[in-house]
Motif scaffolding. Structure first.
Motif, short mmCIF file in Angstrom:
data_model
loop_
_atom_site.label_atom_id
_atom_site.label_comp_id
_atom_site.label_asym_id
_atom_site.label_seq_id
_atom_site.Cartn_x
_atom_site.Cartn_y
_atom_site.Cartn_z
N LEU A 132 0.81 -1.21 0.00
CA LEU A 132 0.00 0.00 0.00
C LEU A 132 0.84 1.27 0.00
CD1 LEU A 132 -2.73 -1.06 2.58
CD2 LEU A 132 -2.94 -1.01 0.09
N LYS A 133 1.95 1.26 0.73
CA LYS A 133 2.73 2.48 0.91
C LYS A 133 3.61 2.79 -0.30
CE LYS A 133 5.83 4.74 4.18
NZ LYS A 133 6.43 4.67 5.51
N CYS A 134 4.26 1.76 -0.85
CA CYS A 134 5.24 2.03 -1.92
C CYS A 134 5.06 1.13 -3.12
CB CYS A 134 6.66 1.95 -1.37
SG CYS A 134 7.06 0.39 -0.56
N ASP A 135 3.85 0.55 -3.29
CA ASP A 135 3.52 -0.20 -4.49
C ASP A 135 4.50 -1.36 -4.71
OD1 ASP A 135 1.91 -0.68 -6.76
OD2 ASP A 135 3.32 0.38 -8.06
N ASP A 136 4.84 -2.06 -3.60
CA ASP A 136 5.70 -3.25 -3.67
C ASP A 136 7.04 -2.95 -4.34
OD1 ASP A 136 3.78 -5.01 -2.50
OD2 ASP A 136 2.73 -5.09 -4.40
N ALA A 137 7.61 -1.79 -4.02
CA ALA A 137 8.83 -1.37 -4.71
C ALA A 137 9.96 -2.37 -4.57
CB ALA A 137 9.27 0.00 -4.20
N CYS A 138 10.14 -2.92 -3.36
CA CYS A 138 11.26 -3.83 -3.14
C CYS A 138 11.08 -5.17 -3.84
CB CYS A 138 11.47 -4.05 -1.64
SG CYS A 138 12.14 -2.63 -0.78
N ALA A 139 9.83 -5.52 -4.16
CA ALA A 139 9.57 -6.78 -4.84
C ALA A 139 9.64 -6.64 -6.36
CB ALA A 139 8.20 -7.32 -4.42
N LYS A 140 9.88 -5.41 -6.82
CA LYS A 140 9.98 -5.16 -8.25
C LYS A 140 11.41 -4.77 -8.60
CE LYS A 140 5.21 -3.47 -8.52
NZ LYS A 140 4.34 -2.32 -8.80
N HIS A 141 11.69 -4.79 -9.89
CA HIS A 141 13.00 -4.36 -10.34
C HIS A 141 13.12 -2.86 -10.13
CE1 HIS A 141 16.61 -5.84 -12.15
NE2 HIS A 141 16.62 -4.92 -13.08
N ALA A 142 14.22 -2.41 -9.55
CA ALA A 142 14.41 -0.97 -9.34
C ALA A 142 14.38 -0.25 -10.69
CB ALA A 142 15.74 -0.71 -8.63
N PRO A 143 13.66 0.88 -10.77
CA PRO A 143 13.46 1.52 -12.07
C PRO A 143 14.70 2.19 -12.66
CG PRO A 143 12.33 2.75 -10.34
CD PRO A 143 12.84 1.49 -9.71
N ASN A 144 15.77 2.35 -11.87
CA ASN A 144 16.97 2.97 -12.42
C ASN A 144 17.82 1.91 -13.12
OD1 ASN A 144 19.20 4.47 -13.06
ND2 ASN A 144 19.49 5.33 -11.03
N GLU A 145 17.68 1.83 -14.43
CA GLU A 145 18.41 0.85 -15.24
C GLU A 145 19.66 1.44 -15.86
OE1 GLU A 145 17.64 -2.22 -15.48
OE2 GLU A 145 15.55 -2.39 -14.86
N THR A 146 19.94 2.70 -15.58
CA THR A 146 21.03 3.37 -16.29
C THR A 146 22.38 2.92 -15.78
OG1 THR A 146 21.13 5.20 -14.73
CG2 THR A 146 19.59 5.40 -16.55
N ALA A 147 23.38 3.06 -16.66
CA ALA A 147 24.77 2.86 -16.27
C ALA A 147 25.41 4.18 -15.89
CB ALA A 147 25.54 2.23 -17.42
N ASN A 148 24.60 5.25 -15.87
CA ASN A 148 25.09 6.60 -15.55
C ASN A 148 26.27 6.99 -16.43
OD1 ASN A 148 23.11 6.87 -13.67
ND2 ASN A 148 24.46 7.22 -11.94
N PRO A 149 26.00 7.43 -17.65
CA PRO A 149 27.07 7.77 -18.58
C PRO A 149 27.93 8.92 -18.07
CG PRO A 149 24.96 8.65 -19.33
CD PRO A 149 24.67 7.74 -18.17
N THR A 150 29.18 8.94 -18.54
CA THR A 150 30.08 10.04 -18.18
C THR A 150 29.70 11.28 -19.00
OG1 THR A 150 31.67 9.54 -19.92
CG2 THR A 150 31.90 8.35 -17.83
N PHE A 151 30.33 12.40 -18.65
CA PHE A 151 30.02 13.63 -19.38
C PHE A 151 30.40 13.51 -20.86
CE2 PHE A 151 30.28 15.39 -15.05
CZ PHE A 151 29.07 16.04 -15.02
N HIS A 152 31.44 12.72 -21.18
CA HIS A 152 31.85 12.57 -22.57
C HIS A 152 30.82 11.82 -23.38
CE1 HIS A 152 35.79 14.21 -21.73
NE2 HIS A 152 35.92 13.39 -20.71
N GLU A 153 30.02 10.99 -22.73
CA GLU A 153 29.02 10.21 -23.44
C GLU A 153 27.70 10.96 -23.61
OE1 GLU A 153 29.90 5.68 -22.12
OE2 GLU A 153 29.37 7.07 -20.52
N ILE A 154 27.54 12.05 -22.87
CA ILE A 154 26.25 12.72 -22.87
C ILE A 154 25.92 13.31 -24.24
CG2 ILE A 154 25.03 14.75 -21.99
CD1 ILE A 154 26.30 14.16 -19.29
N ALA A 155 26.89 13.96 -24.87
CA ALA A 155 26.60 14.63 -26.13
C ALA A 155 26.15 13.63 -27.19
CB ALA A 155 27.84 15.39 -26.62
N ASN A 156 26.81 12.46 -27.23
CA ASN A 156 26.46 11.45 -28.23
C ASN A 156 25.06 10.89 -28.01
OD1 ASN A 156 28.97 11.71 -29.42
ND2 ASN A 156 29.89 10.09 -28.18
#
Length: 697
Positions: free
Chosen positions: A16-40
């Motif tokens: 009820l409180k967090c929509d079963d967040a811990c039982a689901k895949h965390a929504p942050n799938e990114t590898a967090n690109p570096t600044f050099h990768e951002i422009a591309n």
């Protein structure tokens, strides 16, 4: 919850409180690109965001609540009066630290009682269903209606403040959030569609915020609330809110009912917050994702919005909660903001500040810099999400008690710079092995930087407009390589030292295959117990660099499978603590931590803990109170100058049902006694005050 807890963490709470967040895949799938990768990547991100569309949507289902605009609340204080932050809105007198206590022992998770130290007593100020506007609005659990609930104190109170009125110290305003509801406890089962729709409308009105007038006989005496006072107010899912800042008027938030994109009906899942120097209250909209049915877009997935029916079913009675209904695609964009409510001006519509970004806000805590610029610290309560800071463009008028200054100060959060944090450790990577073992330099510490996302209405993230960066803040923060954290919840500056403290509640997915590994600021894999970070800004709130260290690695030191750390204080001399959530400070600058989840990690009821921050006892944790079974400790307020502590007791008896309740807090019936005919026996989320008993005075 298997694999995420060791003990009895309620699956009902998670659902009820967090929509079963811990039982689901965390929504942050990114590898967090570096600044050099951002422009591309800028072009592809632009294509992704274009899928959000513009479109208008939604019909309004309610209007602002009854109660009227009280004439008595028009004046805040006579012009020319002066006062500062500590002495003005917190009721403080400089503080004698009048909260000496012997720590209580941990309380077993099955105990249905509110436990306080010897020499103290407790009672409730207000409970779910207590009337605010008229004594005739009596709580009757078996006959609740939306109209009644809109005039009563809401359910599952989270953030709390007791704002002592500076010019009348025997009066105060209680401001509390109402995060979510539990229909299993609130209502009997029904197969009747009309009755089920009525229940859901009651739940809508049980969400939001309450403002309640309090009185007391003298300093240090317990508070009582007053029914029908002009200050009393409810804000719910059907209350009108105003949008401010760069997103106001954007196509991303326009609806059928609001073609201007400047008015929102309702606030949802309000969690922690903060009180401003000018006497308003900030409230974070947190797990709003669990109320909406999505279309399956990438943006929705990043915010945890699924295509499945919700547990609340609001979409069955109000089409704006289903993005698949034509014209309703954008409604979720109107939630996930920081809300500002002025308890001293009840006639004013509350405001959603878009300049502070859209994510699962746990906190909105203010610190004023030497220059007068205002900083707001915020956590995004999700595994692998981020820590944020907002700095106002303009400076605060320091005459905060002067009514003439309030219009200016209430505009400070409409424009400024939004930052996200990147942390760097100073230990060799090999020494951060995921166990929580302290590195060879004797501390988990390092440096960090605040990366700007939007400055004064201009995006600083390639590929994002300012409106996109604020509506899809998580995506913008992904792009600049922010540090993935272990559920950063409450973030609070220490009013004595200026240091900022971050409660990272837990993250059981840290270190799993394909997920972020341990790092120095999140040093444990499968982090069930959480930790607390201490940040020192290199300048003040306007600065862009900082240093940091870990104050606590939480857990039970007696557990051989858990590595804990208490800033060097002997672990065998601390109270066991797990899952830090809300933070507060007393007049001496000691940290107080309320917990959420201890039954599932160390087997004890959640509680409130004092932590010494300075001197030889730095890191000493002492438990002050424990809440009843299946409850969470929320919104601690420490008025140690009066020898008083206040907490919200949220979701007591969470695992119960209408016919089989598991808690009777706070209205316990004496053993062997029989409830009066018609009395409903079940838990009621409540505001509790703790103070010295006569023997302890």
């Amino acid at each position: 919850m298997f694999g995420h807890t060791r003990g009895k963490r309620s699956a009902v709470t998670c659902h009820l409180k967090c929509d079963d967040a811990c039982a689901k895949h965390a929504p942050n799938e990114t590898a967090n690109p570096t600044f050099h990768e951002i422009a591309n990547a800028a072009l592809s991100r632009r294509m992704l965001l274009r899928g959000a569309g513009a479109g208008a949507l939604t019909l309004v289902v309610g209007s602002q609540l009854v109660g009227g605009a009280p004439e008595a609340a028009a004046a805040v204080r006579p012009a020319g009066s002066r006062g500062g932050w500590d002495g003005a809105w917190r009721g403080g007198k400089g503080g004698s630290g009048n909260l000496r206590f012997a720590p209580i022992a941990p309380v077993d998770q099955l105990v249905d009682d509110f436990t306080v130290p010897e020499g103290y007593t407790w009672d409730t100020i207000i409970r779910w269903g207590d009337p605010l506007f008229d004594v005739a609005d009596v709580f009757d659990a078996a006959h609740q209606t939306p109209e009644l609930q809109a005039r009563q104190f809401g359910y599952n109170n989270d953030y709390l403040d007791i704002i002592v009125i500076p010019w009348a110290t025997d009066e105060a305003l209680l401001v509390s959030n109402h995060e979510y509801t539990n229909h299993n406890i609130m209502f009997p089962e029904t197969a009747d569609a009309a009755m089920l729709a009525c229940y859901r409308k009651v739940e809508m009105e049980a969400h939001g915020l309450s403002v309640v007038h309090l009185t007391r006989e003298r300093d240090g005496a317990p508070w009582s609330y007053t029914v029908g006072n002009p200050y009393n107010r409810r804000h719910t899912v059907t209350t009108e809110f105003t949008l401010s800042g760069p997103v106001a008027g954007s196509d991303l938030v326009k609806t059928v009912a609001d073609p201007s994109g400047r008015t929102v009906f309702g606030t949802l899942n309000n969690c922690a917050g903060g009180t401003t120097p000018w006497g308003t209250v900030l409230s974070g909209e947190e797990n709003f994702n669990g109320y909406f049915v999505g279309r399956g877009t990438d943006q929705e997935a990043r915010y945890g919005i699924s295509t499945a029916a919700t547990s609340y079913g609001f979409e069955t009675i109000d089409p704006r909660f289903d993005a698949n209904n034509a014209g309703y695609e954008q409604e979720a964009h109107r939630f996930g903001w920081i809300v500002e409510v002025d308890p001293f001006e009840p006639q004013d519509a509350p405001v959603k500040h878009t300049a502070l970004g859209r994510f699962k806000h746990e906190a909105g805590s203010i610190q004023v810099g030497a220059s007068g610029h205002v900083g707001v610290y915020m956590g995004d309560d999700e595994r692998f999400d981020y820590l944020y800071k907002f700095v106002s463009k303009d400076t605060m008028d320091p005459d905060v008690l002067n009514p003439a200054s309030r219009p200016h100060n209430k505009q400070l959060l409409t424009d400024g710079t939004l930052y996200v944090a990147r942390f760097t450790g100073d230990s060799p990577a090999a020494e951060i092995d995921g166990t929580g073992t302290v590195p060879s330099d004797g501390a988990f510490d390092g440096t960090g930087e605040w990366i700007p996302l939007v400055r004064e209405g201009v995006s600083l993230v390639p590929g994002f407009t300012a409106e996109e960066a604020l509506v899809f803040t998580r995506l913008a923060a992904d792009a600049v390589g922010a540090t993935k954290m272990d559920r950063p919840e409450d973030v609070q500056p220490n009013p004595k030292t200026g240091k900022v403290y971050v409660a990272c509640t837990n993250n059981t997915n840290r270190g799993l295959e394909g997920r972020a590994p341990a790092d120095e600021v999140n040093p444990r894999t499968a982090n069930r117990d959480g930790h607390v970070i201490e940040i020192t800004e290199d300048a003040d709130v306007t600065g862009t660099t900082f240093s940091w260290n870990i104050l606590l690695l939480c857990g039970d030191p007696s557990d051989p499978d858990t590595t804990t750390y208490f800033s060097g204080f002997p672990a065998e001399k601390v109270s066991p603590i797990s899952c830090p959530d809300n933070l507060a400070f007393d007049s001496r600058g000691n940290l107080w931590i309320s917990t959420d989840g201890q039954p599932g990690t160390i087997g004890y009821n959640d509680g409130l803990f004092k932590v010494t921050l300075e001197g030889p006892e730095r890191g000493r944790v002492e438990q002050f109170l424990a809440v009843p079974r299946e409850a969470e400790t929320c919104g601690p307020v420490i008025h140690d100058e009066d020898g008083m502590v206040f907490v919200n007791v949220q979701h007591p008896g969470e695992d119960g049902t209408w016919t089989e309740q598991t808690s009777y807090f706070p209205d316990y019936v004496a053993e062997g006694a029989t409830p009066a005919p018609g009395d409903w026996r079940g838990p009621r989320p409540s505001v509790v005050q703790v103070y010295r008993s006569k023997r302890g005075r």
